[in-house]
Motif scaffolding. Structure first.
Motif, PDB file in Angstrom:
ATOM      1  N   VAL A  76       0.860  -1.182   0.000  1.00 23.24           N
ATOM      2  CA  VAL A  76       0.000   0.000   0.000  1.00 23.24           C
ATOM      3  C   VAL A  76       0.897   1.231   0.000  1.00 23.24           C
ATOM      4  N   PRO A  77       0.419   2.330  -0.584  1.00 21.24           N
ATOM      5  CA  PRO A  77       1.232   3.554  -0.536  1.00 21.24           C
ATOM      6  C   PRO A  77       1.319   4.090   0.888  1.00 21.24           C
ATOM      7  N   THR A  78       2.402   4.760   1.179  1.00 20.41           N
ATOM      8  CA  THR A  78       2.575   5.400   2.484  1.00 20.41           C
ATOM      9  C   THR A  78       3.162   6.786   2.272  1.00 20.41           C
ATOM     10  N   ASP A  79       3.081   7.604   3.288  1.00 23.17           N
ATOM     11  CA  ASP A  79       3.562   8.979   3.164  1.00 23.17           C
ATOM     12  C   ASP A  79       5.031   9.130   3.527  1.00 23.17           C
ATOM     13  N   VAL A  80       5.486   8.365   4.508  1.00 25.29           N
ATOM     14  CA  VAL A  80       6.868   8.516   4.961  1.00 25.29           C
ATOM     15  C   VAL A  80       7.357   7.192   5.550  1.00 25.29           C
ATOM     16  N   LEU A  81       8.622   6.915   5.318  1.00 22.81           N
ATOM     17  CA  LEU A  81       9.272   5.743   5.904  1.00 22.81           C
ATOM     18  C   LEU A  81      10.534   6.194   6.613  1.00 22.81           C
ATOM     19  N   SER A  82      10.792   5.567   7.741  1.00 22.47           N
ATOM     20  CA  SER A  82      11.992   5.864   8.523  1.00 22.47           C
ATOM     21  C   SER A  82      12.815   4.591   8.640  1.00 22.47           C
ATOM     22  N   PHE A  83      14.117   4.743   8.488  1.00 26.61           N
ATOM     23  CA  PHE A  83      15.031   3.624   8.607  1.00 26.61           C
ATOM     24  C   PHE A  83      16.087   3.976   9.647  1.00 26.61           C
ATOM     25  N   PRO A  84      15.771   3.746  10.936  1.00 29.76           N
ATOM     26  CA  PRO A  84      16.700   4.121  12.002  1.00 29.76           C
ATOM     27  C   PRO A  84      17.972   3.275  11.969  1.00 29.76           C
ATOM     28  N   MET A  85      19.080   3.899  12.332  1.00 28.77           N
ATOM     29  CA  MET A  85      20.354   3.192  12.441  1.00 28.77           C
ATOM     30  C   MET A  85      20.635   2.796  13.880  1.00 28.77           C
ATOM     31  N   LYS A 145       4.058  22.825   2.750  1.00 31.97           N
ATOM     32  CA  LYS A 145       5.140  23.090   3.702  1.00 31.97           C
ATOM     33  C   LYS A 145       4.808  22.467   5.062  1.00 31.97           C
ATOM     34  N   ARG A 146       3.595  22.683   5.528  1.00 27.60           N
ATOM     35  CA  ARG A 146       3.189  22.136   6.820  1.00 27.60           C
ATOM     36  C   ARG A 146       3.217  20.612   6.784  1.00 27.60           C
ATOM     37  N   GLU A 147       2.752  20.019   5.694  1.00 30.94           N
ATOM     38  CA  GLU A 147       2.714  18.558   5.609  1.00 30.94           C
ATOM     39  C   GLU A 147       4.122  17.966   5.581  1.00 30.94           C
ATOM     40  N   ILE A 148       5.017  18.554   4.802  1.00 31.09           N
ATOM     41  CA  ILE A 148       6.399  18.055   4.743  1.00 31.09           C
ATOM     42  C   ILE A 148       7.073  18.233   6.103  1.00 31.09           C
ATOM     43  N   CYS A 149       6.838  19.342   6.767  1.00 28.11           N
ATOM     44  CA  CYS A 149       7.403  19.555   8.107  1.00 28.11           C
ATOM     45  C   CYS A 149       6.862  18.529   9.091  1.00 28.11           C
ATOM     46  N   PHE A 150       5.565  18.252   9.029  1.00 26.70           N
ATOM     47  CA  PHE A 150       4.975  17.247   9.905  1.00 26.70           C
ATOM     48  C   PHE A 150       5.598  15.876   9.647  1.00 26.70           C
ATOM     49  N   LEU A 151       5.688  15.479   8.383  1.00 31.49           N
ATOM     50  CA  LEU A 151       6.244  14.163   8.051  1.00 31.49           C
ATOM     51  C   LEU A 151       7.704  14.055   8.468  1.00 31.49           C
ATOM     52  N   THR A 152       8.438  15.146   8.332  1.00 32.34           N
ATOM     53  CA  THR A 152       9.840  15.153   8.750  1.00 32.34           C
ATOM     54  C   THR A 152       9.950  15.015  10.266  1.00 32.34           C
ATOM     55  N   ALA A 153       9.162  15.770  11.009  1.00 35.18           N
ATOM     56  CA  ALA A 153       9.175  15.678  12.472  1.00 35.18           C
ATOM     57  C   ALA A 153       8.783  14.272  12.912  1.00 35.18           C
ATOM     58  N   VAL A 189       6.469  12.630  -1.842  1.00 33.72           N
ATOM     59  CA  VAL A 189       5.992  13.987  -2.107  1.00 33.72           C
ATOM     60  C   VAL A 189       4.583  13.942  -2.696  1.00 33.72           C
ATOM     61  N   GLU A 190       4.321  12.937  -3.517  1.00 32.97           N
ATOM     62  CA  GLU A 190       2.977  12.782  -4.088  1.00 32.97           C
ATOM     63  C   GLU A 190       1.938  12.627  -2.984  1.00 32.97           C
ATOM     64  N   ALA A 205       2.330  13.504   0.134  1.00 30.46           N
ATOM     65  CA  ALA A 205       2.333  14.731   0.930  1.00 30.46           C
ATOM     66  C   ALA A 205       1.412  15.780   0.313  1.00 30.46           C
ATOM     67  N   PHE A 206       1.458  15.935  -1.005  1.00 26.52           N
ATOM     68  CA  PHE A 206       0.564  16.884  -1.674  1.00 26.52           C
ATOM     69  C   PHE A 206      -0.901  16.476  -1.468  1.00 26.52           C
ATOM     70  N   GLU A 207      -1.193  15.189  -1.629  1.00 27.24           N
ATOM     71  CA  GLU A 207      -2.567  14.703  -1.432  1.00 27.24           C
ATOM     72  C   GLU A 207      -3.044  14.977  -0.013  1.00 27.24           C
ATOM     73  N   GLN A 208      -2.197  14.672   0.965  1.00 27.45           N
ATOM     74  CA  GLN A 208      -2.582  14.842   2.366  1.00 27.45           C
ATOM     75  C   GLN A 208      -2.724  16.310   2.723  1.00 27.45           C
ATOM     76  N   ALA A 209      -1.861  17.156   2.210  1.00 25.24           N
ATOM     77  CA  ALA A 209      -1.979  18.593   2.479  1.00 25.24           C
ATOM     78  C   ALA A 209      -3.336  19.102   1.995  1.00 25.24           C
ATOM     79  N   GLU A 210      -3.716  18.662   0.814  1.00 22.67           N
ATOM     80  CA  GLU A 210      -5.007  19.076   0.274  1.00 22.67           C
ATOM     81  C   GLU A 210      -6.152  18.501   1.121  1.00 22.67           C
ATOM     82  N   ASN A 211      -6.060  17.233   1.462  1.00 24.38           N
ATOM     83  CA  ASN A 211      -7.118  16.585   2.255  1.00 24.38           C
ATOM     84  C   ASN A 211      -7.267  17.214   3.635  1.00 24.38           C
ATOM     85  N   TYR A 212      -6.148  17.610   4.253  1.00 19.57           N
ATOM     86  CA  TYR A 212      -6.180  18.184   5.601  1.00 19.57           C
ATOM     87  C   TYR A 212      -6.370  19.699   5.578  1.00 19.57           C
TER      88      TYR A 212
END
Length: 118
Positions: free
Chosen positions: A11-20, A73-81, A58-59, A61-68
């Motif tokens: 399934v598509p996801t918005d962000v993935l993290s790969f901790p070291m 900018k806010r969506e990318i900042c949220f996903l990064t945090a 990013v795709e 993120a754009f969808e979620q920014a519009e939906n929310y």
């Protein structure tokens, strides 16, 4: 594709993290003080701590920014945090963890002046 390959979720996801770093508890930096930590977690050339990798769709993120109803900018900042917290050992699988992580996300975004209407 990355979600399918690494998490076996097709399934598509918005962000993935790969901790070291394998923290025993979120943001418990004691593990970084071991003798092996220098070779495992720090860049040998710069000496910088390597937390891991973040992949943002990013795709999505754009969808979620519009939906929310807020900016990309806010969506990318949220996903990064959100993802940085994962790199520091936080998770949201259990309600107690989720509450802590959500509070920290809001604290980060507020400190940066990133509001929902941004």
């Amino acid at each position: 594709n990355i979600n399918r390959e690494f998490r076996e979720l097709d399934v598509p996801t918005d962000v993935l993290s790969f901790p070291m770093v394998d923290y025993e508890a979120p943001a418990d930096y004691g593990i970084l003080e071991s003798d092996d930590a220098l070779a495992m977690y720090f860049n040998p050339e710069s000496g910088e701590l390597l937390l891991g990798d973040i992949v943002i769709s990013v795709e999505r993120a754009f969808e979620q920014a519009e939906n929310y109803g807020h900016s990309i900018k806010r969506e990318i900042c949220f996903l990064t945090a959100h993802s940085m917290l994962h790199l520091l050992g936080y998770d949201h699988m259990e309600d107690e963890e989720r509450i802590v992580m959500e509070k920290k996300q809001e604290e980060i975004l507020n400190a940066l002046g990133i509001k929902r209407d941004c």
